[in-house]
Scaffold this motif. Sequence first.
Motif, PDB file in Angstrom:
ATOM      1  N   GLY A 275       0.827  -1.196   0.000  1.00 29.49           N
ATOM      2  CA  GLY A 275       0.000   0.000   0.000  1.00 29.49           C
ATOM      3  C   GLY A 275       0.860   1.243   0.000  1.00 29.49           C
ATOM      4  N   CYS A 276       0.428   2.276  -0.713  1.00 26.66           N
ATOM      5  CA  CYS A 276       1.205   3.509  -0.849  1.00 26.66           C
ATOM      6  C   CYS A 276       0.385   4.735  -0.484  1.00 26.66           C
ATOM      7  N   ILE A 277       1.101   5.743   0.008  1.00 26.44           N
ATOM      8  CA  ILE A 277       0.501   7.043   0.290  1.00 26.44           C
ATOM      9  C   ILE A 277       1.402   8.120  -0.313  1.00 26.44           C
ATOM     10  N   TYR A 278       0.815   8.938  -1.164  1.00 29.28           N
ATOM     11  CA  TYR A 278       1.492  10.105  -1.719  1.00 29.28           C
ATOM     12  C   TYR A 278       1.060  11.314  -0.891  1.00 29.28           C
ATOM     13  N   THR A 279       2.032  12.081  -0.423  1.00 28.28           N
ATOM     14  CA  THR A 279       1.768  13.315   0.306  1.00 28.28           C
ATOM     15  C   THR A 279       2.342  14.475  -0.505  1.00 28.28           C
ATOM     16  N   PRO A 280       1.532  15.501  -0.794  1.00 27.08           N
ATOM     17  CA  PRO A 280       2.010  16.606  -1.611  1.00 27.08           C
ATOM     18  C   PRO A 280       3.014  17.484  -0.869  1.00 27.08           C
ATOM     19  N   LYS A 281       3.697  18.337  -1.623  1.00 28.41           N
ATOM     20  CA  LYS A 281       4.632  19.301  -1.046  1.00 28.41           C
ATOM     21  C   LYS A 281       3.892  20.132  -0.001  1.00 28.41           C
ATOM     22  N   GLY A 282       4.520  20.312   1.141  1.00 30.04           N
ATOM     23  CA  GLY A 282       3.885  21.051   2.228  1.00 30.04           C
ATOM     24  C   GLY A 282       3.124  20.170   3.196  1.00 30.04           C
ATOM     25  N   GLY A 283       2.880  18.916   2.813  1.00 28.69           N
ATOM     26  CA  GLY A 283       2.211  17.978   3.711  1.00 28.69           C
ATOM     27  C   GLY A 283       0.726  18.236   3.867  1.00 28.69           C
ATOM     28  N   THR A 284       0.195  17.732   4.973  1.00 23.73           N
ATOM     29  CA  THR A 284      -1.230  17.882   5.287  1.00 23.73           C
ATOM     30  C   THR A 284      -1.352  18.439   6.701  1.00 23.73           C
ATOM     31  N   SER A 285      -2.572  18.630   7.145  1.00 20.00           N
ATOM     32  CA  SER A 285      -2.780  19.142   8.504  1.00 20.00           C
ATOM     33  C   SER A 285      -2.358  18.127   9.558  1.00 20.00           C
ATOM     34  N   ILE A 286      -2.233  16.854   9.174  1.00 18.02           N
ATOM     35  CA  ILE A 286      -1.859  15.794  10.129  1.00 18.02           C
ATOM     36  C   ILE A 286      -0.419  15.341   9.959  1.00 18.02           C
ATOM     37  N   TYR A 287       0.107  15.402   8.743  1.00 21.95           N
ATOM     38  CA  TYR A 287       1.437  14.839   8.466  1.00 21.95           C
ATOM     39  C   TYR A 287       2.276  15.794   7.624  1.00 21.95           C
ATOM     40  N   GLN A 288       3.495  16.017   8.058  1.00 18.33           N
ATOM     41  CA  GLN A 288       4.460  16.837   7.331  1.00 18.33           C
ATOM     42  C   GLN A 288       5.671  15.968   6.972  1.00 18.33           C
ATOM     43  N   PRO A 289       5.960  15.770   5.685  1.00 18.89           N
ATOM     44  CA  PRO A 289       7.165  15.026   5.316  1.00 18.89           C
ATOM     45  C   PRO A 289       8.403  15.705   5.893  1.00 18.89           C
ATOM     46  N   GLN A 290       9.402  14.899   6.218  1.00 24.38           N
ATOM     47  CA  GLN A 290      10.617  15.388   6.862  1.00 24.38           C
ATOM     48  C   GLN A 290      11.286  16.522   6.083  1.00 24.38           C
ATOM     49  N   ASP A 291      11.327  16.404   4.762  1.00 22.23           N
ATOM     50  CA  ASP A 291      11.998  17.432   3.951  1.00 22.23           C
ATOM     51  C   ASP A 291      11.012  18.407   3.313  1.00 22.23           C
ATOM     52  N   GLY A 292       9.769  18.404   3.750  1.00 20.00           N
ATOM     53  CA  GLY A 292       8.758  19.294   3.203  1.00 20.00           C
ATOM     54  C   GLY A 292       7.952  18.720   2.056  1.00 20.00           C
ATOM     55  N   GLY A 293       8.390  17.569   1.539  1.00 21.16           N
ATOM     56  CA  GLY A 293       7.646  16.872   0.503  1.00 21.16           C
ATOM     57  C   GLY A 293       7.921  17.412  -0.885  1.00 21.16           C
ATOM     58  N   PRO A 294       7.286  16.851  -1.855  1.00 19.16           N
ATOM     59  CA  PRO A 294       6.346  15.751  -1.772  1.00 19.16           C
ATOM     60  C   PRO A 294       7.037  14.457  -1.361  1.00 19.16           C
ATOM     61  N   GLU A 295       6.221  13.451  -1.023  1.00 20.40           N
ATOM     62  CA  GLU A 295       6.768  12.189  -0.535  1.00 20.40           C
ATOM     63  C   GLU A 295       5.871  11.036  -0.976  1.00 20.40           C
ATOM     64  N   LEU A 296       6.500   9.914  -1.306  1.00 22.92           N
ATOM     65  CA  LEU A 296       5.785   8.680  -1.600  1.00 22.92           C
ATOM     66  C   LEU A 296       6.259   7.632  -0.615  1.00 22.92           C
TER      67      LEU A 296
ATOM     68  N   TRP B 266       0.635   4.821 -12.317  1.00 20.59           N
ATOM     69  CA  TRP B 266       0.075   5.982 -11.619  1.00 20.59           C
ATOM     70  C   TRP B 266       1.187   7.008 -11.511  1.00 20.59           C
ATOM     71  N   SER B 267       0.852   8.283 -11.590  1.00 20.95           N
ATOM     72  CA  SER B 267       1.869   9.316 -11.376  1.00 20.95           C
ATOM     73  C   SER B 267       1.239  10.547 -10.740  1.00 20.95           C
ATOM     74  N   LYS B 268       2.051  11.208  -9.923  1.00 23.62           N
ATOM     75  CA  LYS B 268       1.641  12.437  -9.245  1.00 23.62           C
ATOM     76  C   LYS B 268       2.911  13.156  -8.831  1.00 23.62           C
ATOM     77  N   GLY B 269       2.964  14.464  -9.075  1.00 22.62           N
ATOM     78  CA  GLY B 269       4.178  15.203  -8.752  1.00 22.62           C
ATOM     79  C   GLY B 269       5.363  14.585  -9.469  1.00 22.62           C
ATOM     80  N   PRO B 270       6.490  14.407  -8.777  1.00 20.27           N
ATOM     81  CA  PRO B 270       7.669  13.842  -9.427  1.00 20.27           C
ATOM     82  C   PRO B 270       7.688  12.310  -9.445  1.00 20.27           C
ATOM     83  N   PHE B 271       6.631  11.655  -8.927  1.00 24.95           N
ATOM     84  CA  PHE B 271       6.641  10.205  -8.748  1.00 24.95           C
ATOM     85  C   PHE B 271       5.777   9.484  -9.777  1.00 24.95           C
ATOM     86  N   SER B 272       6.221   8.272 -10.112  1.00 27.06           N
ATOM     87  CA  SER B 272       5.409   7.387 -10.947  1.00 27.06           C
ATOM     88  C   SER B 272       5.615   5.960 -10.453  1.00 27.06           C
TER      89      SER B 272
END
Length: 144
Positions: free
Chosen positions: A45-66, A110-116
């Motif tokens: 299972g995968c979760i894509y988080t956009p740049k800047g994160g969400t109200s609950i989760y912030q990627p360590q480097d600011g995102g985006p993150e897969l 599937w692709s979103k942001g810099p990820f595929s």
Amino acid sequence: MLVRTLSAAMVATLVWLPQAYAGSQTIPGNGEGQVEFNTPSGNIGCIYTPKGGTSIYQPQDGGPELSCSRIEPSYITVILGPNGSATQIKNPGEQGCCGDVAKLAYGNSWSKGPFSCQSSKKGLTCAAGNGHGFFVSKAKVTVK
């Protein structure tokens, strides 16, 4: 004779249709832009988080993150950011993978942001635009 010809054509069309529709798959995100999907086996299972994160989760480097997790034979998580290599976590404390979310069908991408990502019966291959990525299957995990 005409019936046989039509029957053969119908069978050929039905065999060909799944391959014809294999391709890019759109999976909608939630209100904050996060996208979740699983492989059809339900083991990855995968979760894509956009740049800047969400109200609950912030990627360590600011995102985006897969972030993708595998359940069996052992639980692992692989995280891919926009820069650098993917990181494999062999014993993540949190183990909430693979709920009832969209399935990335075998043969589809599937692709979103810099990820595929590309789903196949052999496993899931994902990459960032910088050339780094990973492969996850029940048999192995490879990061680059």
